[in-house]
Write an enzyme that holds these catalytic residues in place. Structure first.
Site, PDB file in Angstrom:
ATOM      1  N   CYS A   1       0.849  -1.125  -0.006  1.00  0.00           N
ATOM      2  CA  CYS A   1      -0.151   0.015   0.039  1.00  0.00           C
ATOM      3  C   CYS A   1       0.856   1.188   0.000  1.00  0.00           C
ATOM      4  O   CYS A   1       2.134   1.221  -0.492  1.00  0.00           O
ATOM      5  CB  CYS A   1      -0.893  -0.058   1.332  1.00  0.00           C
ATOM      6  SG  CYS A   1      -0.046  -0.199   2.884  1.00  0.00           S
TER       7      CYS A   1
ATOM      8  N   HIS B   1      -2.251  10.638   2.478  1.00  0.00           N
ATOM      9  CA  HIS B   1      -3.076   9.320   2.353  1.00  0.00           C
ATOM     10  C   HIS B   1      -4.381   9.544   2.470  1.00  0.00           C
ATOM     11  O   HIS B   1      -4.900   9.868   3.687  1.00  0.00           O
ATOM     12  CB  HIS B   1      -2.558   8.382   3.639  1.00  0.00           C
ATOM     13  CG  HIS B   1      -2.958   7.018   3.313  1.00  0.00           C
ATOM     14  ND1 HIS B   1      -4.037   6.591   3.335  1.00  0.00           N
ATOM     15  CD2 HIS B   1      -1.906   5.894   2.872  1.00  0.00           C
ATOM     16  CE1 HIS B   1      -4.050   4.956   3.199  1.00  0.00           C
ATOM     17  NE2 HIS B   1      -2.693   4.829   2.764  1.00  0.00           N
TER      18      HIS B   1
END
Length: 628
Positions: free
Chosen positions: A29, A550
């Site tokens: 990720c 993020h």
């Protein structure tokens, strides 16, 4: 800090996890290299954590996560060059599906199915709890139309739970989710419900059907969707393309609905009732012992991601008997950890630790969310975590001895207390929970940890010198303002529902609950990382400040759905330039948290990183002050 050689780092990680043959799958990720290992005992965690460029290692639910930061795409790319573990069709992937540890695979399965609906489930449970309290104290008439409407709001998710699980299970088993919902809808269709309530003999094409109530059920629909996956794949192989689009769902529904009603439904429903009865028997035989085990080990289970294995049992208990004995001891278990963290707030002289511990304790007490407390405070200090376990053990034994249990699905927290008022001894629940809090708080406050003297925050005098004889660098510190990339509400990083970010392992910063979906660059600099999924961006400023933006929690799982990137790797941006547009409705519909994280990932190499206090932020407003 010396530059990290990504090829060498990838080679070292591959070696220390036991080699390529020990890896079944590898993904990443925005910050973590996510590996599934055949044998985790072959991995040298201590050696990996010492590698230059590695922040920490997390192990949960069969996944081995190497936290690297926003340079993880580079490490992943090098890993792909030196091995085949990053291939989409790598041989290890199928092997893992067949031979992986069955318990970890079960944890992974349960997590993926329940995670997207856990917050709506908890919210509905709280609403039911407060409705119960309102009627108990005669604040609201149970015969009133107001109560009927609110009860429908609280009960709907539980009653139609098979429909919700059909969607999440379909994602897990790669089936057509609308076909899955059609199967689930048949299980709770009014006419089917009436047949089950009537108790009369029912037959289908001359074959007997044991009618059961599928409202609020868990296991039947999960098993049904699992079987649906095999049936759909078979039909897709066998049917011609000209008729496949309508005939596959037609035949799937036509076959699966009677099959579930005649076989899978009764078998799995009886099994679920048997499991619930076994748990009840264990609590009846020695409730104090069962409570001590659950109260003492619940946070240990949560630490390794094993708590997901209890979720179907808890939901099943609520569905079959209207309360959950398992959940009773969880209240002291959770609040004991929050109390230990609160003791750290009062005991510590370290301002940075107090800044993390305060919000973490609050989220534990009020919301039952202990990840920030455990990963950011208690576990690093060790003794507070142990004292929390001690408090949970004693409190769990007392609570279970009184037969206390919540009458609805709630997260164990102070706000959930009304749900515990109608089953078992409420006074013993309060005594046990209070004992857990007092034990954890007192032991932590008196014996919790040894703390070195915090660094002085007093500015040095002009003639102050550091040991090497030079004047302090603090006299010439430059300041960089990291701006808010979105409009929204600022929250402390320790309170975000991601244990790695909340622990500060990635860096220092804050979260912003976005009010709209346009995300802008918080600083000027170069895009050093841009995920293909569009959910995360790493920017390095000319001053050397590295910032990760993020968008959302675990939104990498959306694989780009709802995200429209405006920049790519290598682009130069100015503060305020558009990074991406995100459809917040898509994120919410998929069950993910949209909190946008703004983290200075190289905070350890900087003089200071100071996020703003919690409150409303406007895009472009200073959110973090960095001293370089």
């Amino acid at each position: 800090m010396a530059a990290v050689n990504y090829r060498s780092l990838a080679e070292d990680i591959l070696h220390e996890v036991g080699g390529e043959d020990n890896i079944t799958t590898a993904t990443h990720c925005a910050t973590r290299l996510r590996l599934k290992l055949r044998d985790e005992s072959k991995a040298n965690k201590a050696a990996i954590e010492k590698l230059p460029g590695v922040i920490t290692v997390m192990q949960a639910g069969g996944q081995y996560q190497v936290v690297i930061g926003d340079n993880v795409p580079s490490v992943y790319a090098e890993l792909g060059k030196i091995s085949k573990v990053t291939d989409e069709n790598a041989p290890g992937e199928n092997v893992e599906a067949a031979t992986g540890n069955i318990f970890n695979r079960f944890i992974d399965l349960v997590s993926s199915i329940f995670q997207p609906i856990i917050w709506p489930l908890a919210a509905s449970g709280l609403l039911k709890a407060f409705l119960s309290m309102a009627t108990q104290f005669n604040w609201l008439n149970a015969e009133s139309e107001t109560y009927t409407i609110l009860a429908a709001a609280g009960d709907a998710l539980f009653y139609f739970l098979p429909l919700f699980l059909a969607v999440t299970a379909a994602r897990r088993f790669k089936t057509n989710q609308f076909t899955s919902m059609a199967i689930a809808g048949a299980l709770v269709y009014p006419s089917i419900v009436e047949l089950a309530s009537a108790g009369a003999l029912v037959s289908f094409a001359g074959l007997p059907v044991v009618m059961m109530s599928y409202a609020s059920s868990v296991i039947p629909i999960v098993v049904a969707v699992w079987l649906q996956g095999y049936l759909e794949r078979f039909l897709n192989r066998m049917l011609p393309a000209a008729v496949r689009n309508f005939s596959v769902p037609l035949l799937t529904i036509l076959i699966m609905v009677p099959l579930i009603l005649m076989t899978v439904g009764p078998v799995t429903t009886y099994a679920a009732q048997g499991i619930s009865a076994a748990i009840g028997a264990a609590f009846g035989f020695a409730p104090w012992l069962a409570g001590a085990i659950m109260g003492g080990f619940w946070q240990v289970f949560a630490l390794f991601g094993l708590h997901w294995g209890f979720l179907p049992l808890i939901v099943n208990e609520h569905a079959t008997q209207g309360f959950s004995l398992i959940q009773g001891p969880l209240l002291p278990a959770v609040l004991a950890q929050a109390a230990a963290t609160l003791a750290v707030v009062f005991r510590t002289r370290n301002a940075a630790r107090r800044e993390v511990a305060g919000p973490a304790a609050l989220s534990g007490f009020l919301a039952g969310i202990t990840e920030p407390a455990i990963y950011g405070v208690n576990l690093p200090l060790k003794k507070p975590f142990y004292f929390g376990i001690a408090g949970g053990t004693v409190g769990g034994a007392v609570v279970a001895a009184g037969g206390s249990a919540p009458s609805s699905f709630v997260f164990p927290s102070m706000l959930a207390l009304p749900a515990f008022s109608s089953v078992g001894s409420f006074p013993l629940l309060l005594i046990g929970t209070g004992a857990a809090i007092v034990i954890a708080f007192t032991l932590t406050f008196l014996f919790g940890f040894k703390e070195t003297e915090p660094a002085s925050t007093t500015a040095p005098t002009d003639d102050a010198q550091v040991p090497d004889g030079t004047f302090p660098v603090s006299e010439v510190v430059d300041t960089v303002e990291v701006l808010a990339p979105v409009n929204g509400r600022a929250v402390a990083l320790a309170s975000v529902p991601d244990k790695v970010f909340a622990s500060g392992a990635i860096g220092q910063g804050l979260g912003i609950v976005p009010a709209e979906g346009h995300v802008y660059a918080p600083i000027s600099g170069t895009i050093k990382a841009a995920m293909k999924s569009g959910h995360a961006y790493g920017i390095k400023s000319p001053e050397g400040v590295e910032v990760l933006v993020h968008i959302g929690i675990n939104t990498v799982q959306l694989e780009g759905r709802g995200f429209s990137p405006a920049v790519t790797h290598g682009d130069h941006v100015r503060a305020g330039d558009l990074l991406a547009v995100v459809d917040l409705d898509v994120v919410a519909a998929a069950g993910y948290n949209s909190t946008t994280l703004v983290v200075v990932t190289n905070a350890a190499q900087l003089k200071g990183v100071t996020p703003v206090d919690q409150g409303t932020l406007t895009q472009g407003q200073p959110a973090i002050t960095v001293q370089v």
